[in-house]
Design a protein around this motif. Structure first.
Motif, PDB file in Angstrom:
ATOM      1  N   MET A  31      32.305  47.302  49.846  1.00 16.70           N
ATOM      2  CA  MET A  31      32.048  46.323  48.655  1.00 16.70           C
ATOM      3  C   MET A  31      32.111  44.118  49.394  1.00 16.70           C
ATOM      4  O   MET A  31      31.462  43.193  48.773  1.00 16.70           O
ATOM      5  N   GLY A  32      32.618  44.038  50.342  1.00 23.44           N
ATOM      6  CA  GLY A  32      33.531  42.624  50.827  1.00 23.44           C
ATOM      7  C   GLY A  32      33.797  41.904  49.596  1.00 23.44           C
ATOM      8  O   GLY A  32      34.758  41.935  49.573  1.00 23.44           O
ATOM      9  N   ASP A  33      32.925  40.715  49.158  1.00 24.75           N
ATOM     10  CA  ASP A  33      33.329  40.122  48.729  1.00 24.75           C
ATOM     11  C   ASP A  33      33.050  40.519  46.906  1.00 24.75           C
ATOM     12  O   ASP A  33      33.029  39.905  46.062  1.00 24.75           O
ATOM     13  N   PHE A  34      31.968  41.527  46.991  1.00 24.24           N
ATOM     14  CA  PHE A  34      31.946  42.127  45.159  1.00 24.24           C
ATOM     15  C   PHE A  34      33.340  42.817  44.760  1.00 24.24           C
ATOM     16  O   PHE A  34      34.321  43.066  45.336  1.00 24.24           O
ATOM     17  N   LEU A  35      33.396  42.438  42.867  1.00 18.11           N
ATOM     18  CA  LEU A  35      34.423  42.885  42.269  1.00 18.11           C
ATOM     19  C   LEU A  35      34.490  43.979  42.106  1.00 18.11           C
ATOM     20  O   LEU A  35      35.443  44.858  41.939  1.00 18.11           O
ATOM     21  N   LEU A  36      32.727  44.637  41.307  1.00 16.81           N
ATOM     22  CA  LEU A  36      32.587  45.620  40.679  1.00 16.81           C
ATOM     23  C   LEU A  36      31.759  46.417  42.061  1.00 16.81           C
ATOM     24  O   LEU A  36      30.711  46.174  42.529  1.00 16.81           O
ATOM     25  N   ALA A  37      31.806  47.663  41.463  1.00 15.13           N
ATOM     26  CA  ALA A  37      30.592  48.310  42.164  1.00 15.13           C
ATOM     27  C   ALA A  37      30.875  50.005  40.894  1.00 15.13           C
ATOM     28  O   ALA A  37      32.067  50.463  41.103  1.00 15.13           O
ATOM     29  N   ASP A  38      29.501  50.073  41.195  1.00 14.12           N
ATOM     30  CA  ASP A  38      29.535  51.223  40.316  1.00 14.12           C
ATOM     31  C   ASP A  38      28.287  52.206  40.471  1.00 14.12           C
ATOM     32  O   ASP A  38      27.114  52.416  40.072  1.00 14.12           O
ATOM     33  N   TYR A  91      41.389  44.107  41.326  1.00 12.93           N
ATOM     34  CA  TYR A  91      41.489  43.108  39.733  1.00 12.93           C
ATOM     35  C   TYR A  91      43.148  42.765  40.727  1.00 12.93           C
ATOM     36  O   TYR A  91      43.186  43.199  41.862  1.00 12.93           O
ATOM     37  N   ARG A  92      42.877  41.069  40.342  1.00 14.63           N
ATOM     38  CA  ARG A  92      44.710  41.129  40.368  1.00 14.63           C
ATOM     39  C   ARG A  92      45.628  41.409  39.090  1.00 14.63           C
ATOM     40  O   ARG A  92      45.532  41.299  37.714  1.00 14.63           O
ATOM     41  N   GLN A  93      46.857  41.948  39.227  1.00 16.28           N
ATOM     42  CA  GLN A  93      47.688  42.436  38.028  1.00 16.28           C
ATOM     43  C   GLN A  93      48.959  41.176  38.662  1.00 16.28           C
ATOM     44  O   GLN A  93      49.393  41.278  39.430  1.00 16.28           O
ATOM     45  N   GLN A  94      49.569  40.628  37.394  1.00 19.83           N
ATOM     46  CA  GLN A  94      50.733  39.987  37.772  1.00 19.83           C
ATOM     47  C   GLN A  94      52.241  40.557  37.896  1.00 19.83           C
ATOM     48  O   GLN A  94      51.878  42.096  37.783  1.00 19.83           O
ATOM     49  N   GLY A  95      52.249  40.132  38.942  1.00 16.49           N
ATOM     50  CA  GLY A  95      54.327  41.106  39.016  1.00 16.49           C
ATOM     51  C   GLY A  95      54.762  41.126  37.843  1.00 16.49           C
ATOM     52  O   GLY A  95      54.753  40.239  37.179  1.00 16.49           O
ATOM     53  N   SER A  96      55.829  42.310  38.180  1.00 17.28           N
ATOM     54  CA  SER A  96      57.075  41.659  36.663  1.00 17.28           C
ATOM     55  C   SER A  96      57.997  41.120  37.207  1.00 17.28           C
ATOM     56  O   SER A  96      57.844  40.481  38.143  1.00 17.28           O
ATOM     57  N   VAL A  97      58.924  40.651  35.845  1.00 21.43           N
ATOM     58  CA  VAL A  97      59.720  39.620  36.139  1.00 21.43           C
ATOM     59  C   VAL A  97      61.171  40.193  36.754  1.00 21.43           C
ATOM     60  O   VAL A  97      61.418  41.868  35.980  1.00 21.43           O
ATOM     61  N   ASP A  98      61.304  39.292  37.681  1.00 24.90           N
ATOM     62  CA  ASP A  98      63.004  39.877  38.062  1.00 24.90           C
ATOM     63  C   ASP A  98      63.901  39.806  37.226  1.00 24.90           C
ATOM     64  O   ASP A  98      64.485  38.719  37.207  1.00 24.90           O
ATOM     65  N   TYR A  99      64.823  40.286  36.387  1.00 29.23           N
ATOM     66  CA  TYR A  99      64.549  40.096  34.831  1.00 29.23           C
ATOM     67  C   TYR A  99      67.043  39.536  35.167  1.00 29.23           C
ATOM     68  O   TYR A  99      67.524  39.045  34.945  1.00 29.23           O
TER      69      TYR A  99
END
Length: 363
Positions: free
Chosen positions: A255-262, A271-279
């Motif tokens: 995919m190189g720099d593409f974020l989506l392929a179908d 995609y990027r996913q936000q990290g969890s909080v270290d409570y």
């Protein structure tokens, strides 16, 4: 001793008791109680199991209701005042007492409101009775905390035509210093480090006999066969996940720099996913002096689980843990995490008092 400003039978008092060793637990720790074993007490204090719920026990309710009457009876007979206080040992704060009463000389008075049967047994046997032997250990623990030379053990049924049986308990320094305190501190450390004591083979372990033994052997064979099959499938699943990971990396590389392929019935989204909080870290930074007992009030209810371990399993085989309640469903994707998920919090210890013989002596 160090006086602790707590009201007995409150949530804060229960939490304080749970974090140490109490006088009512001493006989259990020494293996002198016919009602609980050290292993069972350890399991309760580490949260592996719950103690019996005694809130509706009529003997417990009666003992609590009559404690003040028993205390007043001792005060009248001895022309003194008893102060019910909580305290910790000066040198070993893990050793904790909730005194039914301290005299003006700081002598502990342990009050029991027994059933008639127990009172009769003590009246007949005196210091040779089972109840006296159990509670003698409890009073010695109290003498250690109170730094007193003597204390009192009182069996008062609070009934008409039934007198209170009173025993003066002299301090046994050798027993306290050589046996009682070392054993209680070692037990407290075992609870803190979750080091399991040796179970009693007769009182802690179920031993099937007769038809139950035949059923046990059949079910054990069934479990071993299923475990062997599960091990094969687990290895196969591990290989399939490795193939999926390899293919995923190849697709992302194309995919190189593409974020989506179908394409070819396969959709790939980067995609990027936000990290969890270290409570834990957040609490330490925001509230560094937070009392751990406060967190216990926010703990979710515990769930019952079962751990089965094959004694002769191959090296590296993990014991199976089977929850008896339906677990929360987890969503599975083909994404490969970069780190392992955090482990579920360990269930904390419970704090309900547990009786051995007479209810009032455990508060």
């Amino acid at each position: 001793m160090k006086i602790v400003n707590l009201s007995q039978r409150t949530p804060d008092w229960l939490a304080w008791r749970a974090q140490g060793v109490t006088a009512s637990e001493a006989a259990v720790i020494l293996g002198r109680s016919p009602y609980r074993t050290p292993w069972r007490l350890w399991a309760e204090k580490t949260g592996l199991c719950l103690p019996d719920d005694l809130s509706n026990n009529p003997f417990v309710q009666r003992g609590i209701a009559l404690e003040d009457t028993a205390r007043q009876g001792f005060e009248e007979r001895h022309d003194t005042l008893l102060l019910p206080v909580c305290a910790e040992h000066t040198d070993h704060p893990a050793l904790r007492c909730s005194f039914d009463g301290l005299t003006e000389r700081d002598e502990p008075v342990e009050l029991k409101v027994p059933a008639q049967k127990t009172w009769d047994a003590v009246a007949r046997g005196g210091e040779a009775s089972l109840a006296y032997g159990l509670y003698w250990v409890q009073v010695q623990f109290q003498l250690a905390v109170a730094e007193a030379a003597r204390g009192w053990l009182v069996f008062d049924p609070v009934r008409s035509n039934a007198r209170a049986l009173e025993f003066v308990i002299e301090r046994d320094t050798a027993f306290i210093e050589q046996t009682l305190i070392p054993a209680c501190l070692a037990f407290h450390e075992a609870v803190r480090k979750r080091q399991e004591p040796t179970p009693d083979p007769q009182r802690d372990c179920f031993i099937p006999t007769g038809d139950e033994q035949l059923q046990w052997e059949r079910l054990a064979a069934q479990y071993r066969a299923a475990e062997r099959r599960a091990k094969v499938l687990k290895a196969e699943l591990k290989g399939l996940k490795a193939e999926m990971t390899e293919a995923q990396r190849g697709l992302v590389g194309l995919m190189g720099d593409f974020l989506l392929a179908d394409q070819a019935d396969l959709r790939v989204l980067r995609y990027r996913q936000q990290g969890s909080v270290d409570y834990a870290a957040a609490l330490e930074a925001l509230v560094p002096d937070l009392d751990p007992a406060v967190l216990e009030t926010h703990r979710r209810p515990a769930s019952a689980r079962v751990r089965v371990t094959l004694k002769h399993a191959d090296e590296g085989t993990e014991p199976a843990v089977a929850p008896t309640e339906k677990p929360r469903r987890r969503r599975w994707t083909s994404s490969v995490p970069t780190s392992e998920p955090a482990a579920d919090p360990v269930d904390g210890p419970t704090t309900e008092p547990h009786p051995e013989h007479d209810p009032i002596g455990y508060f």
